[in-house]
Scaffold this motif. Structure first.
Motif, short mmCIF file in Angstrom:
data_model
loop_
_atom_site.label_atom_id
_atom_site.label_comp_id
_atom_site.label_asym_id
_atom_site.label_seq_id
_atom_site.Cartn_x
_atom_site.Cartn_y
_atom_site.Cartn_z
N GLY A 318 0.81 -1.20 0.00
CA GLY A 318 0.00 0.00 0.00
C GLY A 318 0.85 1.25 0.00
O GLY A 318 2.04 1.24 0.33
N GLN A 319 0.22 2.36 -0.35
CA GLN A 319 0.92 3.63 -0.44
C GLN A 319 0.90 4.40 0.87
O GLN A 319 1.12 5.61 0.89
CB GLN A 319 0.28 4.48 -1.55
N ASN A 320 0.62 3.71 1.97
CA ASN A 320 0.62 4.32 3.30
C ASN A 320 -0.38 5.48 3.39
O ASN A 320 -0.13 6.48 4.07
CB ASN A 320 2.01 4.80 3.69
N LEU A 321 -1.49 5.37 2.67
CA LEU A 321 -2.53 6.38 2.76
C LEU A 321 -3.49 5.98 3.89
O LEU A 321 -4.57 5.45 3.66
CB LEU A 321 -3.28 6.49 1.43
N GLY A 322 -3.09 6.22 5.11
CA GLY A 322 -3.88 5.83 6.26
C GLY A 322 -3.13 4.85 7.14
O GLY A 322 -2.02 4.41 6.82
N SER A 323 -3.74 4.50 8.27
CA SER A 323 -3.10 3.62 9.24
C SER A 323 -3.66 2.21 9.11
O SER A 323 -4.88 2.03 9.00
CB SER A 323 -3.34 4.14 10.66
N PRO A 324 -2.81 1.19 9.13
CA PRO A 324 -3.31 -0.19 9.08
C PRO A 324 -4.03 -0.55 10.37
O PRO A 324 -3.78 0.03 11.43
CB PRO A 324 -2.03 -1.01 8.89
N GLY A 325 -4.91 -1.51 10.29
CA GLY A 325 -5.63 -1.97 11.47
C GLY A 325 -7.11 -2.14 11.20
O GLY A 325 -7.57 -2.13 10.06
N ILE A 326 -7.88 -2.29 12.28
CA ILE A 326 -9.32 -2.49 12.19
C ILE A 326 -10.02 -1.13 12.19
O ILE A 326 -9.69 -0.26 12.99
CB ILE A 326 -9.82 -3.33 13.38
N PHE A 327 -10.95 -0.94 11.29
CA PHE A 327 -11.81 0.23 11.36
C PHE A 327 -13.26 -0.24 11.50
O PHE A 327 -13.65 -1.26 10.96
CB PHE A 327 -11.63 1.13 10.14
N GLU A 328 -14.05 0.52 12.28
CA GLU A 328 -15.41 0.14 12.62
C GLU A 328 -16.41 1.05 11.93
O GLU A 328 -16.12 2.21 11.65
CB GLU A 328 -15.62 0.20 14.13
N GLU A 329 -17.59 0.51 11.71
CA GLU A 329 -18.67 1.31 11.13
C GLU A 329 -19.99 0.62 11.41
O GLU A 329 -20.04 -0.52 11.87
CB GLU A 329 -18.47 1.48 9.62
N GLY A 330 -21.08 1.33 11.14
CA GLY A 330 -22.40 0.75 11.28
C GLY A 330 -22.81 -0.01 10.04
O GLY A 330 -22.29 0.20 8.95
N VAL A 331 -23.77 -0.90 10.19
CA VAL A 331 -24.25 -1.74 9.10
C VAL A 331 -25.77 -1.67 9.05
O VAL A 331 -26.44 -1.81 10.08
CB VAL A 331 -23.79 -3.20 9.26
N VAL A 332 -26.30 -1.48 7.86
CA VAL A 332 -27.74 -1.49 7.64
C VAL A 332 -28.07 -2.67 6.72
O VAL A 332 -27.49 -2.81 5.64
CB VAL A 332 -28.23 -0.17 7.01
N ALA A 333 -29.00 -3.50 7.15
CA ALA A 333 -29.48 -4.62 6.35
C ALA A 333 -30.99 -4.51 6.24
O ALA A 333 -31.70 -4.49 7.25
CB ALA A 333 -29.10 -5.96 6.96
N ALA A 334 -31.50 -4.41 5.03
CA ALA A 334 -32.94 -4.24 4.81
C ALA A 334 -33.34 -5.04 3.57
O ALA A 334 -32.57 -5.16 2.62
CB ALA A 334 -33.31 -2.77 4.64
N GLY A 335 -34.54 -5.59 3.59
CA GLY A 335 -34.98 -6.35 2.43
C GLY A 335 -36.34 -6.98 2.63
O GLY A 335 -37.13 -6.55 3.48
N PHE A 336 -36.58 -8.04 1.86
CA PHE A 336 -37.89 -8.67 1.81
C PHE A 336 -37.75 -10.17 2.07
O PHE A 336 -36.66 -10.75 1.95
CB PHE A 336 -38.54 -8.44 0.45
N SER A 337 -38.87 -10.80 2.41
CA SER A 337 -38.91 -12.23 2.65
C SER A 337 -40.22 -12.81 2.15
O SER A 337 -41.24 -12.10 2.07
CB SER A 337 -38.76 -12.54 4.14
N PHE A 338 -40.19 -14.07 1.78
CA PHE A 338 -41.41 -14.80 1.41
C PHE A 338 -41.19 -16.26 1.74
O PHE A 338 -40.08 -16.79 1.64
CB PHE A 338 -41.73 -14.64 -0.09
N GLY A 339 -42.26 -16.92 2.20
CA GLY A 339 -42.11 -18.30 2.60
C GLY A 339 -43.44 -18.91 3.00
O GLY A 339 -44.51 -18.49 2.55
N MET A 340 -43.37 -19.90 3.90
CA MET A 340 -44.57 -20.62 4.33
C MET A 340 -44.47 -20.89 5.82
O MET A 340 -43.38 -20.88 6.41
CB MET A 340 -44.71 -21.93 3.55
#
Length: 344
Positions: A318-340
């Motif tokens: 890498g070009q050292n654009l930032g620090s290595p390691g873990i970065f955190e963020e939020g996650v959104v999961a949305a969708g549809f379902s169908f079944g029985m």
């Protein structure tokens, strides 16, 4: 005269014999250690709460309203199976290189299974498992892309709930619940790139989140004829264990060089989960359904860096654009379902 007496005596003998046979058939010993008639209620004992296994196996019996009133909630075992189609936010990259990361959503197919039981006392248990998986090329998959990065995401959600039911006077019923929850989110990337000197480079990332904790929630259901609608809301607080692993593999004609990076971390992840379902009873106990779901994991989730190898700080090239390691963020999961569903 002697013949008449003989016939009378024979008829009496036949009647007495049949009476003894009938009595012997009725007084069959029951499944206890002393002689009792089968008709006695104490001759057998149930091995579970009455009503749990009281099912007549007529799954496709017609749906009827004999009293003219709406159907109430059912007791006993219930189960459902749904097909999921979720849209999940992609990783944005670290703050320094966020403009270079391919943002957007990743669309994934999966399945959800639910099973449990309710008693006549209006309480019970429910077990739920959902799993989805999808992948995309972060730099596109056109033939002009020299080094496309394949990004795969897996998401799993497991919950065990204790349910309490409250029937409402205005119709419908409320089911508050509390329980434990486990969420797993993993990202995997792989990218092959040429480097000067004729060597080849493969950059791989593996990120896993294992979040475990408690949640509370409730659902409101209402039935109108064959239709049943259900609104569900839950809140959870999870402790997340994060793991990040990156590998640079350099290939030449004579040797292979391996360079590895490993990071760990932890965080607390609040989760809000909203869903709606609409079911239609085809028969008395069997129905089809569809719904929508929205889930928000508020920060604390480690994600793979979608940047290309030579722009990625977690790569040795890498070009050292930032620090290595873990970065955190939020996650959104949305969708549809169908079944029985069965007997819900």
């Amino acid at each position: 005269m002697a013949i008449k007496n003989l016939i009378t005596l024979g008829a009496l003998f036949v009647v007495c014999f049949n009476m003894n046979v009938a009595t012997g058939q009725i007084n069959v010993p029951g499944p206890v250690f002393k002689y009792k008639q089968v008709e006695q209620t104490e001759a057998t004992r149930p091995f579970a709460t009455p009503g749990i296994f009281n099912y007549d196996a007529q799954m496709f019996a017609p749906l009827e309203f004999p009293t003219g009133e709406e159907l109430g909630p059912r007791n006993g075992f219930f189960a459902s199976m749904d097909r999921l189609y979720l849209s999940m936010t992609r990783a944005k990259g670290d703050d320094t290189n966020s403009d270079l990361a391919p943002v957007g959503n990743n669309y994934m197919w999966g399945n959800r299974y639910k099973a449990g039981w309710m008693t006549d006392s209006d309480d019970g248990w429910c077990f739920e498992y959902a799993q989805t998986e999808g992948s995309f090329f972060s730099a596109g998959q056109d033939s002009q892309v020299a080094n496309p990065m394949l990004h795969s995401t897996k998401f799993a959600d497991v919950a065990v709930n204790k349910i309490f039911r409250q029937r409402l006077s205005q119709g419908g019923w409320l089911e508050p619940y509390l329980g434990i929850r486990f969420i797993n989110l993993s990202d995997n990337t792989i990218e092959d790139s040429p480097i000067p000197g004729g060597a080849g480079l493969r950059f791989k990332q593996n990120v896993t989140n294992n979040a475990f904790g408690f949640h509370v929630g409730g659902s409101y259901s209402n039935r109108r004829g064959r239709f049943r609608s259900t609104f569900d809301t839950s809140l959870a607080t999870l402790y997340n264990n994060q793991n990040y692993f990156a590998t640079d593999l350099t290939f030449t004609e004579t040797a292979t060089t391996v360079s590895e990076t490993y990071f760990t971390g932890n965080s607390f992840v609040p989760v809000i989960d909203l869903s709606y379902e609409l079911a239609y009873n085809l028969t008395r106990d069997f129905g089809i359904r569809g719904g929508a779901q929205f889930m928000y994991l508020w920060n604390g989730m480690a994600r793979a860096n979608n940047l290309s190898t030579f722009d990625n700080p977690n790569s040795g090239f890498g070009q050292n654009l930032g620090s290595p390691g873990i970065f955190e963020e939020g996650v959104v999961a949305a969708g549809f379902s169908f079944g029985m569903e069965w007997k819900h």
